[in-house]
Design an enzyme around this catalytic site. Structure first.
Site, PDB file in Angstrom:
ATOM      1  N   HIS A   1      30.762 -29.417  31.995  1.00 32.22           N
ATOM      2  CA  HIS A   1      29.559 -28.638  32.250  1.00 32.22           C
ATOM      3  C   HIS A   1      28.631 -29.287  33.270  1.00 32.22           C
ATOM      4  O   HIS A   1      27.817 -28.593  33.877  1.00 32.22           O
ATOM      5  CB  HIS A   1      28.799 -28.388  30.944  1.00 32.22           C
ATOM      6  CG  HIS A   1      29.381 -27.291  30.120  1.00 32.22           C
ATOM      7  ND1 HIS A   1      30.440 -27.481  29.263  1.00 32.22           N
ATOM      8  CD2 HIS A   1      29.066 -25.970  30.033  1.00 32.22           C
ATOM      9  CE1 HIS A   1      30.737 -26.341  28.679  1.00 32.22           C
ATOM     10  NE2 HIS A   1      29.934 -25.403  29.133  1.00 32.22           N
ATOM     11  N   GLY A   2      28.710 -30.572  33.437  1.00 33.71           N
ATOM     12  CA  GLY A   2      27.822 -31.173  34.421  1.00 33.71           C
ATOM     13  C   GLY A   2      27.899 -32.683  34.422  1.00 33.71           C
ATOM     14  O   GLY A   2      28.301 -33.316  33.436  1.00 33.71           O
TER      15      GLY A   2
END
Length: 477
Positions: A326-327
């Site tokens: 996700h990041g």
């Protein structure tokens, strides 16, 4: 170009008309139009990264054929690992290089070695995580001899770059999407109507629910140090509905508009906030990503075939990798770790497959227990979302600390908006609507569908925020 922008409101009808009335002679012309439209759509973000999409497409197309044609296992492995390495290499450089450079520098600084890491000052190519995973699953399936290589470059290019799913999924499989793009599509009124209904409901989720919740959630998270306990709890709840309305809204719009072109995409959300435990939540949230990690990481690691120690190890790996996907921030890794901790008791008690069917409530004691399970699952999910939303781990802990220290439960006035009772009523209405139609793909279809559609359009016009439309959260991933 956002799905909720006026530019897209012009773009989509033009592509639709050309697709069915000009390029409708055969599937090749239909596919060619969709590729042109997809590349234009992508170039509206930043045309400079279009080469990356084209290169990734050609790489996996070519290596897939070479893997299938190779006579020796060593040659098959060479092409396989070449594709995997280059794909993950691009993802690593653009998405994770600065994270690793900063983390390594902080580690050295902790030992008294002062360093100044060389960072890349480039923006993250939109959708890179999604189309990279499309290509990876395709190559892996060919290597494992689950599918045959696709020799038609146009068909394969459309599989990778199809604009409804290009920038935020769902993450498609070649076994599901490629057979559809290899045949000529005929217009189906009922499917098109379903598509319009699903698109409009997705738009309601985005501009009415997500964007409205975002206004309040941002105000609370950005000023959490001056907020009391009630406001901080509401901030977490607002963000929970923001990210759900935002991402599931995007998925509904993607699936809906795809039906307008006669193509079905994988369902990505199935009313996750009605889950009775965290395992059920992850079967209903971002389904295409969860199933991708299950098939291409969890099962190859041994899945659930080994002892409990292996199951626990694989579970934590899946959740940590999902968080990192996700990041490039430690907050996402902690978010994944927290969800793994939530999952652990279910795994140990062998209850992780207990709630398979959609929930239902009756007027009995069992339903009371089910209701509290839903509330508890939602509450712990909101708690984990605090780490997902926070800019840093320290900010997340400060937010949580203040939530439990400043025990004032009074409504606070937010400078940029009114009191938030109206938003709570809007969220409650949204929950009631989704609950009553949870056995449908979306609430609009069925009885009185055109009346419900009209009510949705009124809600969009009166409550939607188009003047300052916000981009979708998952575009950054």
């Amino acid at each position: 170009m956002f799905f909720n922008s006026f530019a897209f409101a012009i773009f989509l009808p033009i592509v639709f008309i050309l697709y069915w009335f000009v390029f409708n002679k055969n599937k090749s012309t239909q596919n060619a139009l969709l590729i042109i439209a997809s590349y234009y759509f992508y170039s509206c973000w930043d045309w400079r990264f279009l080469f990356l999409l084209v290169f990734s497409t050609f790489l996996d197309y070519y290596t897939g054929i070479q893997i299938e044609k190779a006579k020796k296992e060593s040659i098959r492995k060479f092409w396989f690992w070449l594709s995997i390495s280059v794909n993950l290499g691009f993802l690593g450089v653009f998405k994770y290089y600065n994270f690793f450079a900063d983390s390594f520098s902080d580690l050295l600084n902790g030992f008294g070695l002062q360093t100044s890491p060389l960072l890349l000052h480039v923006i993250l190519p939109v959708g890179i995580s999604f189309y990279t995973f499309h290509g990876l699953s395709y190559v892996i399936d060919i290597y494992l001899k689950r599918i045959k290589a696709e020799y038609n470059f146009v068909d394969y290019s459309l599989f990778v770059s199809y604009f409804p799913l290009l920038v935020a999924g769902p993450i498609e499989r070649a076994t599901h999407l490629l057979p559809q793009v290899k045949i000529k599509r005929e217009f189906n009124y009922e499917k098109a109507k379903e598509g319009i209904f699903q698109f409009i409901w997705g738009l309601v989720k985005k501009v009415v629910i997500a964007d409205t919740c975002a206004t309040y959630a941002n105000a609370i998270f950005d000023n959490y140090s001056s907020m009391n306990s009630l406001s901080l709890v509401l901030g977490a709840v607002y963000f929970a509905f923001q990210i759900y309305g935002d991402f599931s809204g995007y998925s509904d719009m993607a699936l809906g508009m795809s039906k307008l072109f006669g193509i079905d995409l994988l369902r990505n959300f199935n009313y996750p906030y009605f889950s009775r435990d965290i395992a059920e939540f992850w079967r209903r949230w971002h389904i295409s990503l969860s199933s991708w990690f299950r098939d291409y990481l969890y099962i190859p690691l041994g899945g659930s075939s080994g002892g409990m120690a292996m199951k626990i190890r694989n579970t934590f790996i899946i959740f940590l990798v999902s968080g990192f996907w996700h990041g490039a921030n430690w907050t996402f890794i902690v978010w994944g770790f927290i969800n793994a901790l939530y999952f652990l008791p279910l795994l140990l008690l062998k209850k992780n497959r207990s709630n398979i069917e959609m929930v239902s409530l009756n007027w009995d004691l069992k339903s009371v227990n089910v209701f509290f399970n839903i509330v508890i699952t939602f509450a712990i999910t909101c708690f984990a979302w605090i780490f997902f939303r926070a800019k840093s781990i320290s900010e997340a802990f400060s937010y949580i600390k203040r939530m439990f220290i400043d025990l004032r439960f009074s409504s606070q006035y937010l400078e940029n908006e009114r009191y938030n009772y109206e938003l709570l009523l809007l969220i409650f209405t949204f929950i009631i609507v989704e609950w009553n139609f949870k056995n449908q793909v979306e609430p609009i279809s069925g009885k009185l569908s055109w009346l419900k559609l009209a009510l949705c359009l009124i809600a969009i016009i009166t409550l939607g925020t188009f003047s300052d439309y916000k981009e979708f959260i998952y575009f950054q991933f």
